[in-house]
Write an enzyme that holds these catalytic residues in place. Structure first.
Site, PDB file in Angstrom:
ATOM      1  N   LYS A 185     -48.480  28.536   0.440  1.00  0.00           N
ATOM      2  CA  LYS A 185     -48.441  27.187   0.025  1.00  0.00           C
ATOM      3  C   LYS A 185     -48.114  26.031   0.628  1.00  0.00           C
ATOM      4  O   LYS A 185     -48.697  24.831   0.829  1.00  0.00           O
ATOM      5  CB  LYS A 185     -47.592  27.088  -1.243  1.00  0.00           C
ATOM      6  CG  LYS A 185     -48.102  27.941  -2.448  1.00  0.00           C
ATOM      7  CD  LYS A 185     -47.074  28.139  -3.472  1.00  0.00           C
ATOM      8  CE  LYS A 185     -47.432  29.055  -4.702  1.00  0.00           C
ATOM      9  NZ  LYS A 185     -46.404  29.181  -5.695  1.00  0.00           N
ATOM     10  N   ALA A 227     -42.466  26.901  -2.755  1.00  0.00           N
ATOM     11  CA  ALA A 227     -41.705  28.006  -3.325  1.00  0.00           C
ATOM     12  C   ALA A 227     -42.367  28.792  -4.214  1.00  0.00           C
ATOM     13  O   ALA A 227     -43.458  28.417  -4.954  1.00  0.00           O
ATOM     14  CB  ALA A 227     -40.523  27.585  -4.214  1.00  0.00           C
ATOM     15  N   ASP A 228     -42.072  30.177  -4.179  1.00  0.00           N
ATOM     16  CA  ASP A 228     -42.757  31.240  -5.242  1.00  0.00           C
ATOM     17  C   ASP A 228     -41.756  32.002  -6.093  1.00  0.00           C
ATOM     18  O   ASP A 228     -40.764  32.455  -5.188  1.00  0.00           O
ATOM     19  CB  ASP A 228     -43.940  31.953  -4.691  1.00  0.00           C
ATOM     20  CG  ASP A 228     -44.910  32.639  -5.596  1.00  0.00           C
ATOM     21  OD1 ASP A 228     -45.499  31.930  -6.384  1.00  0.00           O
ATOM     22  OD2 ASP A 228     -44.589  33.909  -5.961  1.00  0.00           O
ATOM     23  N   THR A 229     -41.694  32.016  -7.111  1.00  0.00           N
ATOM     24  CA  THR A 229     -40.420  32.991  -7.942  1.00  0.00           C
ATOM     25  C   THR A 229     -41.392  33.841  -8.763  1.00  0.00           C
ATOM     26  O   THR A 229     -42.269  33.667  -9.572  1.00  0.00           O
ATOM     27  CB  THR A 229     -39.780  31.901  -9.013  1.00  0.00           C
ATOM     28  OG1 THR A 229     -39.229  30.872  -8.096  1.00  0.00           O
ATOM     29  CG2 THR A 229     -38.841  32.757  -9.541  1.00  0.00           C
ATOM     30  N   GLY A 245     -39.111  33.162  -3.263  1.00  0.00           N
ATOM     31  CA  GLY A 245     -39.419  32.897  -1.547  1.00  0.00           C
ATOM     32  C   GLY A 245     -39.555  31.263  -1.343  1.00  0.00           C
ATOM     33  O   GLY A 245     -39.980  30.636  -2.298  1.00  0.00           O
TER      34      GLY A 245
END
Length: 194
Positions: free
Chosen positions: A52, A76-78, A112
């Protein structure tokens, strides 16, 4: 001071940053979120946050070069993780199954984060994990919840700050991580970059 670009449309991430005193420029990154076969949850969120951030940098370079020249991109990635990655539910049945799976047990929320300095090319990518301990869920309460829009745009069908919050007995780790951005850890890197 450099611009802080949030490569996410998440109102929760934006709110976390604003409450901490930042004024992010919102430029969501649209990427293919297909993951390599067999990737761990921790590696998955770091892989996607980096993807991203790189996509946001490429898009900004094309459409807003002045903004892209001196900025820090935050992506970010959750995920909710319970022996496998739990995505967003596609329907009521799937949302019910997710909540019932999490109820009365504990699971992990892993985020992340990638921070990318567009001027120097310096990148930091890390993952933060919080253990979430849940109470059993009242069945009638669950059915009422499933009739609201809340579970359908969230990994694991819940948000800690929403309806399911009353069924969380405690967490081990960062609260803001469960919301979508581990602020404490993110700020240690932001201080170096901004």
């Amino acid at each position: 001071m450099k611009n802080l670009i949030l490569a996410s449309g998440s109102p929760r991430r934006s709110a976390i940053l604003r409450e901490a005193g930042y004024d992010p420029v919102i430029r969501p990154a649209d990427v293919d979120e297909t993951l390599p076969e067999g990737i761990s949850g921790r590696d998955a969120v770091m892989f996607l946050s980096l993807k991203k951030a790189m996509a946001a940098q490429a898009a900004l370079s094309r459409s807003e070069p002045a903004l892209a020249g001196s900025a820090v991109i935050l992506a970010a990635d959750t995920i909710v993780y319970d022996n496998e990655i739990m995505g967003k539910p596609s329907d009521k049945t799937e949302a019910r199954e997710m909540i019932l799976r999490l109820a009365g047990r504990h699971h992990q929320v892993i985020t992340g984060v990638t921070l990318l300095d567009t001027e120097t090319g310096l990148k930091y990518t890390f993952a933060d994990t919080t253990a979430v301990h849940c109470l059993p869920v009242d069945p009638a309460d669950l059915e009422a919840y499933l009739d609201t829009p809340e579970p359908y745009d969230k990994a694991g069908a819940y948000a800690i700050q929403g309806w399911f919050g009353k069924y969380i007995s405690h967490i081990d780790g960062s609260f803001t991580n469960v919301v979508g951005l581990p602020l404490e850890r993110t700020e240690t890197y932001l201080k170096d970059l901004l």
